[in-house]
Scaffold this motif. Structure first.
Motif, PDB file in Angstrom:
ATOM      1  N   LEU A 515       0.778  -1.079  -0.087  1.00 14.83           N
ATOM      2  CA  LEU A 515      -0.037   0.212  -0.054  1.00 14.83           C
ATOM      3  C   LEU A 515       0.773   1.344  -0.062  1.00 14.83           C
ATOM      4  O   LEU A 515       1.090   2.020   0.908  1.00 14.83           O
ATOM      5  CB  LEU A 515      -0.998  -0.133   1.390  1.00 14.83           C
ATOM      6  N   PRO A 516       1.461   1.389  -1.314  1.00 13.00           N
ATOM      7  CA  PRO A 516       2.621   2.696  -1.149  1.00 13.00           C
ATOM      8  C   PRO A 516       1.654   4.037  -0.905  1.00 13.00           C
ATOM      9  O   PRO A 516       2.404   5.037  -0.840  1.00 13.00           O
ATOM     10  CB  PRO A 516       3.107   2.574  -2.539  1.00 13.00           C
ATOM     11  N   VAL A 517       0.589   4.134  -1.228  1.00 20.31           N
ATOM     12  CA  VAL A 517       0.051   5.343  -1.160  1.00 20.31           C
ATOM     13  C   VAL A 517      -1.026   5.668  -0.013  1.00 20.31           C
ATOM     14  O   VAL A 517      -1.671   4.693   0.595  1.00 20.31           O
ATOM     15  CB  VAL A 517      -1.320   5.558  -2.285  1.00 20.31           C
ATOM     16  N   HIS A 522       3.117   4.754   6.250  1.00 19.68           N
ATOM     17  CA  HIS A 522       4.508   5.328   6.013  1.00 19.68           C
ATOM     18  C   HIS A 522       4.958   5.557   7.728  1.00 19.68           C
ATOM     19  O   HIS A 522       6.294   5.742   7.999  1.00 19.68           O
ATOM     20  CB  HIS A 522       4.678   6.525   5.394  1.00 19.68           C
ATOM     21  N   LEU A 523       3.821   6.250   8.235  1.00 19.35           N
ATOM     22  CA  LEU A 523       4.148   6.534   9.927  1.00 19.35           C
ATOM     23  C   LEU A 523       4.387   5.154  10.577  1.00 19.35           C
ATOM     24  O   LEU A 523       5.497   5.260  11.298  1.00 19.35           O
ATOM     25  CB  LEU A 523       2.740   7.185  10.414  1.00 19.35           C
ATOM     26  N   ASN A 524       3.678   4.110  10.245  1.00 18.45           N
ATOM     27  CA  ASN A 524       4.365   3.148  11.134  1.00 18.45           C
ATOM     28  C   ASN A 524       5.509   2.464  10.532  1.00 18.45           C
ATOM     29  O   ASN A 524       6.492   1.892  11.668  1.00 18.45           O
ATOM     30  CB  ASN A 524       2.989   1.870  11.053  1.00 18.45           C
ATOM     31  N   ALA A 545       5.155  10.507   4.512  1.00 16.88           N
ATOM     32  CA  ALA A 545       3.823  10.449   5.207  1.00 16.88           C
ATOM     33  C   ALA A 545       3.169  11.857   5.303  1.00 16.88           C
ATOM     34  O   ALA A 545       2.144  12.080   4.795  1.00 16.88           O
ATOM     35  CB  ALA A 545       3.966  10.076   6.629  1.00 16.88           C
ATOM     36  N   LEU A 546       3.955  13.037   5.396  1.00 16.20           N
ATOM     37  CA  LEU A 546       3.608  14.431   5.568  1.00 16.20           C
ATOM     38  C   LEU A 546       3.043  14.715   3.991  1.00 16.20           C
ATOM     39  O   LEU A 546       2.134  15.329   3.719  1.00 16.20           O
ATOM     40  CB  LEU A 546       4.611  15.188   6.125  1.00 16.20           C
ATOM     41  N   SER A 547       4.052  14.126   2.851  1.00 15.73           N
ATOM     42  CA  SER A 547       3.382  14.402   1.572  1.00 15.73           C
ATOM     43  C   SER A 547       2.038  13.901   1.200  1.00 15.73           C
ATOM     44  O   SER A 547       1.305  14.814   0.453  1.00 15.73           O
ATOM     45  CB  SER A 547       4.505  13.740   0.853  1.00 15.73           C
ATOM     46  N   VAL A 555       2.825  12.406  13.086  1.00 14.23           N
ATOM     47  CA  VAL A 555       3.854  12.274  12.208  1.00 14.23           C
ATOM     48  C   VAL A 555       4.950  13.680  12.381  1.00 14.23           C
ATOM     49  O   VAL A 555       6.107  13.345  12.419  1.00 14.23           O
ATOM     50  CB  VAL A 555       3.303  12.236  10.462  1.00 14.23           C
ATOM     51  N   HIS A 556       4.235  14.751  12.494  1.00 12.26           N
ATOM     52  CA  HIS A 556       5.052  16.070  12.925  1.00 12.26           C
ATOM     53  C   HIS A 556       5.792  15.800  14.026  1.00 12.26           C
ATOM     54  O   HIS A 556       7.136  16.434  14.189  1.00 12.26           O
ATOM     55  CB  HIS A 556       4.084  17.328  12.870  1.00 12.26           C
ATOM     56  N   TYR A 557       5.237  15.263  15.030  1.00 14.05           N
ATOM     57  CA  TYR A 557       5.800  15.059  16.449  1.00 14.05           C
ATOM     58  C   TYR A 557       6.881  14.096  16.470  1.00 14.05           C
ATOM     59  O   TYR A 557       8.056  14.467  17.197  1.00 14.05           O
ATOM     60  CB  TYR A 557       4.707  14.619  17.553  1.00 14.05           C
ATOM     61  N   ASN A 558       6.861  12.902  15.604  1.00  9.48           N
ATOM     62  CA  ASN A 558       7.873  11.940  15.585  1.00  9.48           C
ATOM     63  C   ASN A 558       9.118  12.418  14.798  1.00  9.48           C
ATOM     64  O   ASN A 558      10.244  12.297  15.156  1.00  9.48           O
ATOM     65  CB  ASN A 558       7.462  10.762  15.116  1.00  9.48           C
TER      66      ASN A 558
END
Length: 604
Positions: A515-517, A522-524, A545-547, A555-558
């Motif tokens: 599942l690339p999209v 991507h976060l995990n 992930a942010l994209s 995501v911002h926090y990590n």
């Protein structure tokens, strides 16, 4: 003259004797026939009337031959006519001419008075009535979407999900439990299921959560999707029954339409599939190639579209035949499937989507079960005790009913706030067991095809309950079903996880490959790389992930934490600020943001 007179007298005597003999034979024949056919002896007057009717018919009267030579007919004999070849059974079937007083005898027509015209009852398309059905069953999604939009402005998706999962998802299990253990006839019928199933499921679920075995998550998930689909299908059957439609083809098309669209919505949801594949790979499942997954997705979607076309064709065919299928069922299917698709694919946060559909499901279930149990209590005097008290026809008891549902669901809410890990694992197992029991019980206590269920729902027609004709005993078949849908899959997942040697980073990379999209996977994957000390690769995954979702606070926090460790303070502060702004209720975000500000000497 005297000779002629004596001759005529002898002729009359012989004719009279012949007539008397024939009449006597006729009487005897009719009397015997009546005894044989009707098992009763008719009086002499009735028999005489039958003989007279038979002998008075012109075609049965013996006539003297005509004198064609003189062109005159010979006078008819004054001898009483003799019947020949009389069909007395046909005579019996012919009705007596009724008298002006409408005298009815044993040989009269079955009905001599014209029947009173019977008015055809008006079709009732609704379970309750039009506006209640639209609010509770059909149009509920149209009301829920704006309500949830307002709720998300006040609470986070996580908070909404926790509340709904506790007081709605688990709370609505209670009415089925009340019926299972409060309906004496039902309990006697399925006694051993109601006794052993809870013990088995509670023990199994607690054990799996105690040892952190992920297989139970997959089983609960698939049973839950099946349960939601079957509820929609069950409402289709109810609405069909309201119009007297019990066609097998229609029933199969309803089932296929619901099943395929529910499956397609899950398979094509990146967020749903992320969680599903994560549990599957964590349980030791083999890698599923992206090509195979894509083929499965397209095949299910194609099958769903094809079955929908057949459904519409069958619907139009029924209209053409004058069957007039229930249009409310069609509206229910459209709103339910569309809403299920929206909750899985149209929401930004899958937790909000799960909560949305759960509320829809619970409103349908709780209202229908209330109606069912109330009718059962009113019609079955054997139901007593607590069930009779709760489901009496009283408006005030509706509040008690809802209160009991919330009270039962509070166990799940208490579990979500539990900080002690040992107790939390046990309570999570109990909550999972309650869900499985709910799915299991609903599979056999609410079957619309059973006569008692239809009567309590106010339905008529259909086939009555009948004994099954299976070649194996029912308990053997039931055990085989349990083995197929629970024991074998769960056992395989347990063995797979115990013997799995695949590292977490490898499992998460498989999900990203499949599942690339999407931001979630991507976060995990980034979190797994960060845990493994691969910080540069983790930063790359966080940026991907942010994209996909620039508003993903976690995501911002990590990403900010890793950047702080790499001494990229300014960029880290920017991401900490974004995380705090997007999720202001998260205390951990504010704590680390304050620490970062302190490091650069900013006290604001």
């Amino acid at each position: 003259m005297q000779s002629r007179s004596s001759t005529n007298g002898s002729m009359l005597s012989r004719a009279g004797s012949t007539s008397d003999t024939a009449a006597a034979r006729n009487k005897l024949f009719i009397e015997n026939l009546c005894r044989e056919q009707c098992d009763k002896t008719f009086n002499a007057a009735t028999i005489n009337r039958l003989v007279e009717r038979g002998s008075a018919r012109p075609e049965l009267v013996e006539r003297e031959p005509t004198n064609s030579g003189k062109g005159q007919s010979a006078p008819q004999s004054v001898v009483p006519p003799v019947t020949r070849g009389v069909d007395f059974l046909a005579q019996l079937r012919q009705p007596m001419r009724p008298s002006p007083m409408q005298h009815v005898s044993a040989f009269s027509r079955p009905q001599t008075v014209p029947p009173v015209p019977v008015s055809v009852p008006k079709r009732n398309l609704w379970i309750l009535n039009s506006w209640r059905d639209l609010i509770l069953y059909v149009g509920t999604p149209l009301l829920l979407v704006p309500i949830f939009a307002l709720a998300q402005a006040r609470w986070s998706a996580q908070d909404i999900y926790v509340f709904v999962a506790a007081f709605g998802a688990m709370g609505h299990h209670l009415p089925g439990m009340i019926r299972a253990y409060g309906d004496r006839a039902l309990f006697e019928r399925f006694r051993w299921r109601f006794i052993f199933a809870p013990m088995f499921l509670v023990g199994t679920c607690v054990a799996f959560y105690w040892w952190d075995l992920k297989g139970i998550i997959l089983v609960v998930f698939f049973w839950g999707v099946w349960h939601g689909m079957m509820q929609t299908y069950g409402f289709c059957r109810i609405y069909d029954a309201k119009t007297g439609s019990f066609a097998a083809l229609t029933r199969r098309l309803d089932f296929a339409t619901c099943g395929l669209w529910f499956a397609a919505a899950v398979l094509l949801s990146p967020q749903r599939m992320t969680d599903t594949l994560e549990a599957f790979y964590s349980s030791g499942g083999p890698f599923i190639s992206p090509g195979l997954l894509h083929i499965a997705q397209q095949a299910v979607l194609f099958a769903a579209v094809a079955v929908s076309i057949l459904f519409v064709v069958n619907f139009v065919r029924l209209l053409g035949q004058g069957s007039r299928p229930n249009p409310v069922k069609l509206a229910l299917l459209v709103t339910s499937i569309a809403f299920w698709w929206y909750c899985n694919n149209g929401v930004a946060n899958i937790l909000a989507g799960i909560a949305l559909f759960e509320v829809f499901h619970d409103v349908q279930y709780l209202s229908l079960v209330w109606i069912y149990n109330r009718n059962r209590v009113e019609k079955d005097s054997s139901i007593g005790g607590f069930m009779r008290f709760v489901f009496r026809r009283s408006g005030s008891l509706v509040g008690l009913y809802i209160g009991l549902v919330f009270a039962y669901g509070s166990l799940a809410y208490f579990n979500s706030r539990m900080e002690i890990d040992t107790i939390k694992r046990v309570l999570t197992g109990v909550v999972a067991a309650s869900s499985l029991l709910h799915f299991y019980y609903d599979g056999f206590i609410w079957k619309v095809r059973e006569k008692a269920t239809r009567e309590s729902l106010g339905l008529t027609g259909g086939t009555s309950s009948s004994a099954s004709n299976e070649f194996l005993p029912s308990w053997v078949l039931h055990g085989l079903k349990w083995a197929a849908v629970f024991v074998i899959p769960l056992g395989a997942l347990w063995l797979g996880q115990v013997h799995s040697l695949t590292p977490e980073t490898q499992r998460e990379s498989w999900i990203v490959t499949d599942l690339p999209v999407g931001a979630r996977q991507h976060l995990n994957y980034g979190a797994a790389l960060e845990k493994a000390g691969q910080f540069d690769e983790a930063v790359e995954q966080y940026r991907i992930a942010l994209s996909f979702d620039p508003t993903y606070a976690k995501v911002h926090y990590n990403l900010a934490k890793i950047l702080m460790g790499q001494s990229k303070i300014d960029e880290a502060l920017e991401h900490f600020a974004q995380a705090t702004r997007l999720d202001p209720g998260e205390a951990e975000h504010r704590l680390h943001y304050g620490y970062a500000l302190e490091r650069v000497g900013r006290s604001d």
